[in-house]
Design a protein around this motif. Structure first.
Motif, PDB file in Angstrom:
ATOM      1  N   UNK A 276      41.012  44.213  42.260  1.00  0.00           N
ATOM      2  CA  UNK A 276      42.348  43.655  42.094  1.00  0.00           C
ATOM      3  C   UNK A 276      42.396  42.202  42.540  1.00  0.00           C
ATOM      4  N   UNK A 277      41.711  41.891  43.641  1.00  0.00           N
ATOM      5  CA  UNK A 277      41.674  40.513  44.127  1.00  0.00           C
ATOM      6  C   UNK A 277      41.013  39.602  43.093  1.00  0.00           C
ATOM      7  N   UNK A 278      39.942  40.096  42.481  1.00  0.00           N
ATOM      8  CA  UNK A 278      39.244  39.310  41.451  1.00  0.00           C
ATOM      9  C   UNK A 278      40.152  39.094  40.242  1.00  0.00           C
ATOM     10  N   UNK A 279      40.858  40.142  39.833  1.00  0.00           N
ATOM     11  CA  UNK A 279      41.757  40.014  38.683  1.00  0.00           C
ATOM     12  C   UNK A 279      42.893  39.041  38.965  1.00  0.00           C
ATOM     13  N   UNK A 280      43.387  39.041  40.199  1.00  0.00           N
ATOM     14  CA  UNK A 280      44.452  38.105  40.575  1.00  0.00           C
ATOM     15  C   UNK A 280      43.963  36.656  40.469  1.00  0.00           C
ATOM     16  N   UNK A 281      42.717  36.417  40.894  1.00  0.00           N
ATOM     17  CA  UNK A 281      42.153  35.070  40.814  1.00  0.00           C
ATOM     18  C   UNK A 281      41.920  34.672  39.359  1.00  0.00           C
ATOM     19  N   UNK A 282      41.367  35.575  38.569  1.00  0.00           N
ATOM     20  CA  UNK A 282      41.067  35.278  37.163  1.00  0.00           C
ATOM     21  C   UNK A 282      42.334  34.998  36.369  1.00  0.00           C
ATOM     22  N   UNK A 283      43.437  35.590  36.792  1.00  0.00           N
ATOM     23  CA  UNK A 283      44.712  35.387  36.101  1.00  0.00           C
ATOM     24  C   UNK A 283      45.213  33.950  36.252  1.00  0.00           C
ATOM     25  N   UNK A 284      44.646  33.214  37.210  1.00  0.00           N
ATOM     26  CA  UNK A 284      45.051  31.829  37.434  1.00  0.00           C
ATOM     27  C   UNK A 284      44.424  30.874  36.418  1.00  0.00           C
ATOM     28  N   UNK A 285      43.409  31.336  35.696  1.00  0.00           N
ATOM     29  CA  UNK A 285      42.688  30.473  34.758  1.00  0.00           C
ATOM     30  C   UNK A 285      43.441  30.329  33.434  1.00  0.00           C
ATOM     31  N   UNK A 286      43.313  29.151  32.844  1.00  0.00           N
ATOM     32  CA  UNK A 286      43.870  28.941  31.507  1.00  0.00           C
ATOM     33  C   UNK A 286      42.968  29.620  30.483  1.00  0.00           C
ATOM     34  N   UNK A 287      43.434  29.685  29.245  1.00  0.00           N
ATOM     35  CA  UNK A 287      42.633  30.299  28.179  1.00  0.00           C
ATOM     36  C   UNK A 287      41.297  29.576  28.014  1.00  0.00           C
ATOM     37  N   UNK A 288      41.341  28.240  28.015  1.00  0.00           N
ATOM     38  CA  UNK A 288      40.108  27.460  27.848  1.00  0.00           C
ATOM     39  C   UNK A 288      39.170  27.666  29.035  1.00  0.00           C
ATOM     40  N   UNK A 289      39.727  27.737  30.229  1.00  0.00           N
ATOM     41  CA  UNK A 289      38.894  27.981  31.417  1.00  0.00           C
ATOM     42  C   UNK A 289      38.249  29.359  31.342  1.00  0.00           C
ATOM     43  N   UNK A 290      38.961  30.343  30.800  1.00  0.00           N
ATOM     44  CA  UNK A 290      38.366  31.672  30.629  1.00  0.00           C
ATOM     45  C   UNK A 290      37.208  31.618  29.638  1.00  0.00           C
ATOM     46  N   UNK A 291      37.370  30.817  28.592  1.00  0.00           N
ATOM     47  CA  UNK A 291      36.300  30.676  27.595  1.00  0.00           C
ATOM     48  C   UNK A 291      35.063  30.037  28.217  1.00  0.00           C
ATOM     49  N   UNK A 292      35.284  29.016  29.027  1.00  0.00           N
ATOM     50  CA  UNK A 292      34.163  28.366  29.719  1.00  0.00           C
ATOM     51  C   UNK A 292      33.517  29.343  30.698  1.00  0.00           C
ATOM     52  N   UNK A 293      34.355  30.095  31.414  1.00  0.00           N
ATOM     53  CA  UNK A 293      33.852  31.086  32.370  1.00  0.00           C
ATOM     54  C   UNK A 293      32.964  32.114  31.670  1.00  0.00           C
ATOM     55  N   UNK A 294      33.403  32.598  30.527  1.00  0.00           N
ATOM     56  CA  UNK A 294      32.619  33.596  29.784  1.00  0.00           C
ATOM     57  C   UNK A 294      31.256  33.048  29.386  1.00  0.00           C
ATOM     58  N   UNK A 295      31.218  31.769  29.028  1.00  0.00           N
ATOM     59  CA  UNK A 295      29.947  31.133  28.688  1.00  0.00           C
ATOM     60  C   UNK A 295      29.047  31.030  29.916  1.00  0.00           C
ATOM     61  N   UNK A 296      29.650  30.673  31.056  1.00  0.00           N
ATOM     62  CA  UNK A 296      28.871  30.546  32.295  1.00  0.00           C
ATOM     63  C   UNK A 296      28.282  31.894  32.710  1.00  0.00           C
ATOM     64  N   UNK A 297      29.107  32.934  32.617  1.00  0.00           N
ATOM     65  CA  UNK A 297      28.661  34.271  33.018  1.00  0.00           C
ATOM     66  C   UNK A 297      27.532  34.751  32.110  1.00  0.00           C
ATOM     67  N   UNK A 298      27.572  34.327  30.854  1.00  0.00           N
ATOM     68  CA  UNK A 298      26.512  34.696  29.909  1.00  0.00           C
ATOM     69  C   UNK A 298      25.211  33.975  30.241  1.00  0.00           C
TER      70      UNK A 298
END
Length: 201
Positions: free
Chosen positions: A134-156
């Motif tokens: 839940x703590x992780x989801x709360x933090x991830x919810x702070x990211x913009x759509x573009x930041x989520x896209x960049x994050x997904x690339x980094x995690x890959x």
């Protein structure tokens, strides 16, 4: 964990067994609540305990049926099933459905206490994992759509240049987003980012 805190529930139609287990657990310092039937336990509305000890064979709703009902209600609580002679196949079914242990009557007091200690440890681990998620989801919810896209690339595992190419942006923009991601996730390195991203799945 449960020493005079969150209760351990005992659900058994046998008065003698209820009293015996109740006295054992009280003497060991646990907070205990007892119920003579599965329906009485469900009607109490109080299911936020550390552990449930339930007889597998009871009039009305059986222990196995209670376990199934709790699953339907999304109540997550470690369950110890108490079985009589010849009930091992039912106990195996309960274990397959998520019960943490089964104890055969007549049971040794130390065996019961050891089983409860194990159940409490498992319950604590699950609650810690749920809290981390839940703590992780709360933090991830702070990211913009573009930041989520960049994050997904980094995690890959994609480096900045590949991420930039895949998203149609410049490497410098990727680096900017990456800095913002690390700040929002309170991360100091890529491994922190990956851990949070995976925990929030």
């Amino acid at each position: 964990m449960s020493r005079r805190g969150r209760p351990i529930y005992i659900v058994d139609d046998d008065v003698a067994v209820r009293k015996s287990v109740h006295m054992l657990l009280e003497a060991a310092g646990y907070s205990v609540q007892v119920f003579a039937s599965a329906s009485a336990f469900l009607s109490s509305g109080d299911m936020d305990g550390d552990c449930l000890i339930v007889d597998i064979r009871m009039p009305g709703m059986s222990g196995l049926e209670l376990q199934q009902e709790l699953s339907v209600r999304n109540v997550s609580i470690p369950i110890i099933v108490v079985t009589g002679y010849g009930d091992v196949p039912l106990a195996v079914r309960a274990m397959a459905a998520g019960a943490v242990d089964f104890i055969e009557k007549p049971f040794d007091h130390q065996r019961m206490l050891d089983s409860i200690a194990r159940a409490l440890k498992i319950g604590h681990q699950k609650r810690s994992q749920a809290a981390e998620k839940q703590a992780a989801r709360d933090l991830l919810a702070l990211l913009t759509q573009r930041e989520r896209e960049v994050l997904n690339q980094l995690v890959t595992g994609h480096p900045n240049k590949i991420t930039a190419f895949n998203l149609g942006i410049s490497p410098r923009t990727v680096e900017s987003h990456r800095s913002k991601i690390m700040r929002k996730l309170h991360s100091h390195c890529l491994s922190d980012i990956v851990r949070i991203a995976l925990a929030g799945v």
